[in-house]
Design a protein around this motif. Structure first.
Motif, PDB file in Angstrom:
ATOM      1  N   PHE A 131      -5.195   2.498   1.393  1.00 33.84           N
ATOM      2  CA  PHE A 131      -4.536   1.253   1.261  1.00 33.84           C
ATOM      3  C   PHE A 131      -5.294   0.166   1.986  1.00 33.84           C
ATOM      4  CE2 PHE A 131      -1.239  -1.953   1.146  1.00 33.84           C
ATOM      5  CZ  PHE A 131      -0.564  -1.897  -0.081  1.00 33.84           C
ATOM      6  N   PRO A 132      -6.275  -0.626   1.492  1.00 31.86           N
ATOM      7  CA  PRO A 132      -7.035  -1.617   2.149  1.00 31.86           C
ATOM      8  C   PRO A 132      -6.407  -2.865   2.591  1.00 31.86           C
ATOM      9  CG  PRO A 132      -7.937  -0.837   0.075  1.00 31.86           C
ATOM     10  CD  PRO A 132      -6.909  -0.250   0.177  1.00 31.86           C
ATOM     11  N   GLU A 133      -6.376  -3.258   3.671  1.00 26.45           N
ATOM     12  CA  GLU A 133      -5.736  -4.537   4.264  1.00 26.45           C
ATOM     13  C   GLU A 133      -5.627  -5.601   3.287  1.00 26.45           C
ATOM     14  OE1 GLU A 133      -6.874  -5.340   8.056  1.00 26.45           O
ATOM     15  OE2 GLU A 133      -6.477  -3.602   9.101  1.00 26.45           O
ATOM     16  N   SER A 134      -6.849  -5.773   2.445  1.00 26.64           N
ATOM     17  CA  SER A 134      -6.802  -6.871   1.639  1.00 26.64           C
ATOM     18  C   SER A 134      -6.251  -6.663   0.367  1.00 26.64           C
ATOM     19  CB  SER A 134      -8.473  -7.032   1.495  1.00 26.64           C
ATOM     20  OG  SER A 134      -8.962  -6.118   0.796  1.00 26.64           O
ATOM     21  N   THR A 135      -5.797  -5.497   0.040  1.00 24.77           N
ATOM     22  CA  THR A 135      -5.231  -5.387  -1.283  1.00 24.77           C
ATOM     23  C   THR A 135      -3.992  -6.148  -1.637  1.00 24.77           C
ATOM     24  OG1 THR A 135      -4.405  -3.622  -2.963  1.00 24.77           O
ATOM     25  CG2 THR A 135      -3.917  -3.269  -0.764  1.00 24.77           C
ATOM     26  N   PRO A 136      -3.564  -6.642  -2.706  1.00 21.19           N
ATOM     27  CA  PRO A 136      -2.480  -7.323  -2.994  1.00 21.19           C
ATOM     28  C   PRO A 136      -1.252  -6.409  -3.471  1.00 21.19           C
ATOM     29  CG  PRO A 136      -3.817  -7.631  -4.662  1.00 21.19           C
ATOM     30  CD  PRO A 136      -4.713  -6.857  -3.880  1.00 21.19           C
ATOM     31  N   HIS A 137      -1.737  -5.136  -3.565  1.00 23.62           N
ATOM     32  CA  HIS A 137      -0.526  -4.338  -3.968  1.00 23.62           C
ATOM     33  C   HIS A 137       0.596  -4.282  -2.977  1.00 23.62           C
ATOM     34  CE1 HIS A 137      -0.036  -0.441  -6.534  1.00 23.62           C
ATOM     35  NE2 HIS A 137       0.729  -0.209  -5.491  1.00 23.62           N
ATOM     36  N   PRO A 138       1.780  -4.153  -3.570  1.00 26.23           N
ATOM     37  CA  PRO A 138       3.010  -4.354  -2.593  1.00 26.23           C
ATOM     38  C   PRO A 138       2.908  -3.159  -1.634  1.00 26.23           C
ATOM     39  CG  PRO A 138       3.427  -4.090  -4.815  1.00 26.23           C
ATOM     40  CD  PRO A 138       2.111  -3.957  -4.951  1.00 26.23           C
ATOM     41  N   LYS A 139       3.145  -3.828  -0.441  1.00 23.16           N
ATOM     42  CA  LYS A 139       3.210  -2.899   0.921  1.00 23.16           C
ATOM     43  C   LYS A 139       4.169  -2.024   0.903  1.00 23.16           C
ATOM     44  CE  LYS A 139       0.526  -6.168   3.782  1.00 23.16           C
ATOM     45  NZ  LYS A 139      -0.350  -6.672   2.640  1.00 23.16           N
ATOM     46  N   ILE A 140       5.216  -2.088   0.107  1.00 26.37           N
ATOM     47  CA  ILE A 140       6.423  -1.272   0.065  1.00 26.37           C
ATOM     48  C   ILE A 140       5.883   0.178  -0.254  1.00 26.37           C
ATOM     49  CG2 ILE A 140       6.837  -1.376  -2.341  1.00 26.37           C
ATOM     50  CD1 ILE A 140       9.507  -0.745   0.307  1.00 26.37           C
ATOM     51  N   THR A 141       4.581   0.195  -0.947  1.00 30.64           N
ATOM     52  CA  THR A 141       4.072   1.600  -1.263  1.00 30.64           C
ATOM     53  C   THR A 141       3.858   2.363  -0.085  1.00 30.64           C
ATOM     54  OG1 THR A 141       2.775   0.393  -3.288  1.00 30.64           O
ATOM     55  CG2 THR A 141       1.968   2.402  -2.432  1.00 30.64           C
ATOM     56  N   MET A 142       3.333   1.782   1.209  1.00 32.20           N
ATOM     57  CA  MET A 142       3.164   2.537   2.313  1.00 32.20           C
ATOM     58  C   MET A 142       4.346   3.124   2.755  1.00 32.20           C
ATOM     59  SD  MET A 142       0.278   0.168   4.245  1.00 32.20           S
ATOM     60  CE  MET A 142       1.250  -1.394   4.204  1.00 32.20           C
ATOM     61  N   GLU A 143       5.566   2.399   2.806  1.00 32.68           N
ATOM     62  CA  GLU A 143       6.833   2.926   3.250  1.00 32.68           C
ATOM     63  C   GLU A 143       7.358   4.263   2.128  1.00 32.68           C
ATOM     64  OE1 GLU A 143       9.705  -0.243   3.947  1.00 32.68           O
ATOM     65  OE2 GLU A 143       8.242  -1.621   4.320  1.00 32.68           O
ATOM     66  N   VAL A 144       7.126   3.817   1.259  1.00 34.38           N
ATOM     67  CA  VAL A 144       7.596   5.093   0.070  1.00 34.38           C
ATOM     68  C   VAL A 144       6.621   6.284   0.529  1.00 34.38           C
ATOM     69  CG1 VAL A 144       7.893   5.742  -2.239  1.00 34.38           C
ATOM     70  CG2 VAL A 144       8.459   3.453  -1.634  1.00 34.38           C
ATOM     71  N   PHE A 145       5.208   6.302   0.295  1.00 32.66           N
ATOM     72  CA  PHE A 145       4.439   7.047   0.765  1.00 32.66           C
ATOM     73  C   PHE A 145       4.878   7.946   2.029  1.00 32.66           C
ATOM     74  CE2 PHE A 145       0.682   8.699   2.918  1.00 32.66           C
ATOM     75  CZ  PHE A 145      -0.065   9.549   1.909  1.00 32.66           C
ATOM     76  N   LYS A 146       5.087   7.248   3.134  1.00 27.58           N
ATOM     77  CA  LYS A 146       5.482   7.765   4.446  1.00 27.58           C
ATOM     78  C   LYS A 146       6.675   8.804   4.059  1.00 27.58           C
ATOM     79  CE  LYS A 146       6.513   6.769   9.157  1.00 27.58           C
ATOM     80  NZ  LYS A 146       6.663   5.513  10.145  1.00 27.58           N
ATOM     81  N   GLN A 147       7.737   8.140   3.500  1.00 29.48           N
ATOM     82  CA  GLN A 147       9.164   8.726   3.544  1.00 29.48           C
ATOM     83  C   GLN A 147       8.778   9.959   2.345  1.00 29.48           C
ATOM     84  OE1 GLN A 147      11.810   6.342   0.883  1.00 29.48           O
ATOM     85  NE2 GLN A 147      12.810   8.062   0.482  1.00 29.48           N
ATOM     86  N   PHE A 148       8.115   9.785   1.624  1.00 33.84           N
ATOM     87  CA  PHE A 148       7.671  11.049   0.573  1.00 33.84           C
ATOM     88  C   PHE A 148       7.292  12.164   1.258  1.00 33.84           C
ATOM     89  CE2 PHE A 148       4.361  13.469  -1.580  1.00 33.84           C
ATOM     90  CZ  PHE A 148       5.161  14.179  -2.338  1.00 33.84           C
ATOM     91  N   CYS A 149       6.177  12.032   2.341  1.00 34.27           N
ATOM     92  CA  CYS A 149       5.374  13.067   3.117  1.00 34.27           C
ATOM     93  C   CYS A 149       6.373  13.598   3.928  1.00 34.27           C
ATOM     94  CB  CYS A 149       4.262  12.354   3.722  1.00 34.27           C
ATOM     95  SG  CYS A 149       2.881  11.726   2.442  1.00 34.27           S
ATOM     96  N   GLU A 150       7.138  12.759   4.749  1.00 37.84           N
ATOM     97  CA  GLU A 150       8.070  13.144   5.827  1.00 37.84           C
ATOM     98  C   GLU A 150       9.261  14.138   5.206  1.00 37.84           C
ATOM     99  OE1 GLU A 150       9.555   9.831   7.840  1.00 37.84           O
ATOM    100  OE2 GLU A 150       7.717   9.545   9.030  1.00 37.84           O
ATOM    101  N   GLN A 151       9.771  13.790   3.969  1.00 39.22           N
ATOM    102  CA  GLN A 151      10.601  14.700   3.138  1.00 39.22           C
ATOM    103  C   GLN A 151       9.994  15.881   2.861  1.00 39.22           C
ATOM    104  OE1 GLN A 151      11.938  12.271  -0.140  1.00 39.22           O
ATOM    105  NE2 GLN A 151      13.286  11.153   1.031  1.00 39.22           N
ATOM    106  N   GLN A 152       8.742  16.088   2.505  1.00 36.81           N
ATOM    107  CA  GLN A 152       7.921  17.017   1.851  1.00 36.81           C
ATOM    108  C   GLN A 152       7.342  18.008   3.337  1.00 36.81           C
ATOM    109  OE1 GLN A 152       7.889  18.216  -1.237  1.00 36.81           O
ATOM    110  NE2 GLN A 152       9.353  16.645  -1.920  1.00 36.81           N
ATOM    111  N   GLN A 153       7.416  17.217   4.337  1.00 34.43           N
ATOM    112  CA  GLN A 153       6.734  17.900   5.457  1.00 34.43           C
ATOM    113  C   GLN A 153       5.276  18.294   5.359  1.00 34.43           C
ATOM    114  OE1 GLN A 153       8.945  21.367   6.443  1.00 34.43           O
ATOM    115  NE2 GLN A 153      10.563  20.074   7.735  1.00 34.43           N
ATOM    116  N   PHE A 154       4.452  17.038   4.743  1.00 32.63           N
ATOM    117  CA  PHE A 154       2.963  17.050   4.436  1.00 32.63           C
ATOM    118  C   PHE A 154       2.386  16.452   5.507  1.00 32.63           C
ATOM    119  CE2 PHE A 154       3.540  17.065  -0.533  1.00 32.63           C
ATOM    120  CZ  PHE A 154       3.896  18.423  -0.404  1.00 32.63           C
ATOM    121  N   ARG A 155       1.125  16.798   5.988  1.00 31.85           N
ATOM    122  CA  ARG A 155       0.480  16.138   6.856  1.00 31.85           C
ATOM    123  C   ARG A 155       0.039  15.018   6.383  1.00 31.85           C
ATOM    124  NH1 ARG A 155      -5.271  18.487   9.586  1.00 31.85           N
ATOM    125  NH2 ARG A 155      -5.555  16.681  11.116  1.00 31.85           N
ATOM    126  N   HIS A 156       0.067  13.682   6.658  1.00 32.02           N
ATOM    127  CA  HIS A 156      -0.154  12.733   5.896  1.00 32.02           C
ATOM    128  C   HIS A 156      -1.062  11.839   6.814  1.00 32.02           C
ATOM    129  CE1 HIS A 156       3.573  11.673   7.655  1.00 32.02           C
ATOM    130  NE2 HIS A 156       3.483  10.632   7.386  1.00 32.02           N
TER     131      HIS A 156
END
Length: 330
Positions: free
Chosen positions: A206-231
């Protein structure tokens, strides 16, 4: 029905712009049809209070745009019932080309389209919108932010505006066709969790310059923690050493290319040694290697629905579903 014009002294548009807009509007809503005559310069000047010079300039501008024509004996008339649409996209990419191609091919031939880009520059965005006012019958606009509508868009008639791809307008008057970057994104990750689990580490690029919505990072982290994936979160993939056992979720296509090149250089097989998920589908991702797994909305459907709004003038309030399309890279 004869065309009439009433000046709005509270408008930010000039008298000339108001008249041009009013004639275009009368054509687009069917008040004026092909072959209908406009009032003479003298007659319209007397009924509207506009100067003959202003009316003549408006008629001349519309003639130059092939909206109206004139004959020496009969005056000015509507030359064709063409409808002019502004499409303002954020930037040009493979999936935007797919969206625009679907949109253009779904419109009748008498619709002309001006395609513009704002490149996420607020000043450029505002200037393009301001310059467009009164020149188009319909507006299809990709917003800059996912969090809210740009204030300048409120200057466009809400009945003519469609907000596309990012950010619900927050107004019941403005149509939209957008993506869901939260729950739909999470659902896609969950659907692919059994494949992601085959890897030792799951990274979001997730490059700092990307205009992609930053909520993506929060959802990704939530998913990985729920699944107990190293991320991990990677802002610059070029500084990351690609290793066997890693999986990557990639937002930008140039980062995707970098990962594929690194895999090839190191003799790593995508889909076996390294897992790859890319955001936003395109025809090329179907055939690269054994195919690139993607999370994406259907951009052809987005283009078709946008065209339907433009042609029918019927408002649409749609959040398109994101899909996980499994291919050989995961």
């Amino acid at each position: 029905m004869e065309f009439t014009f009433e000046l709005d002294n509270s408008s930010s548009q000039t008298k000339l712009q108001q008249l041009i807009h009013a004639i275009n509007e009368a054509i687009s809503n069917g008040t004026l049809k092909e072959g209908d005559f406009l009032p003479s310069v003298n007659k319209l000047s007397k009924s509207s209070g506009l100067s003959r010079d202003t009316i003549f300039k408006a008629y001349t501008t519309l003639k130059q745009r092939s909206v109206i024509a004139s004959t020496p004996t009969k005056g000015y008339f509507v030359s064709n019932e063409s409808f002019k649409v502004m499409v303002l996209l954020d930037d040009f990419s493979a999936f935007k080309e797919q969206l625009y191609g679907s949109f253009r091919n779904s419109l009748p031939e008498n619709y002309s389209v001006d395609l513009l880009f704002h490149h996420y520059n607020p000043a450029v965005f505002e200037q393009l919108v301001l310059n467009s006012l009164g020149r188009y019958s319909m507006y299809v606009v990709m917003n800059i932010r996912n969090e809210g509508m740009e204030p300048v868009l409120k200057k466009i008639d809400p009945n003519k505006l469609l907000v596309l791809d990012m950010g619900k307008p927050g107004s019941p008057d403005i149509a939209y066709i957008v993506q869901d970057f939260e729950q739909a994104f999470l659902d896609c990750l969950k659907e692919g969790s059994h494949r992601i689990a085959n890897y030792d580490e799951f990274n979001l690029v997730f490059p700092e310059s990307t205009p992609h919505p930053k909520i993506t990072m929060e959802v990704f982290k939530q998913f990985c923690e729920q699944q107990q994936f190293r991320h991990g979160l990677v802002s610059t993939i070029k500084n990351k050493s690609i290793k066997k056992g890693q999986a990557y979720l990639v937002i930008k296509d140039d980062d995707l290319v970098h990962i594929i090149k690194q895999c090839k250089k190191k003799g790593l097989l995508p889909g076996e040694d390294v897992g790859i998920i890319s955001y936003n589908d395109s025809p090329m991702k179907e055939i690269v290697g054994n195919g690139i797994t993607v999370i994406s909305v259907d951009f052809e459907a987005m283009g078709q629905q946008a065209a339907h709004f433009v042609e029918s003038k019927q408002k649409i309030f749609e959040t398109l579903p994101s899909r996980l399309i499994m291919r050989g890279s995961l």
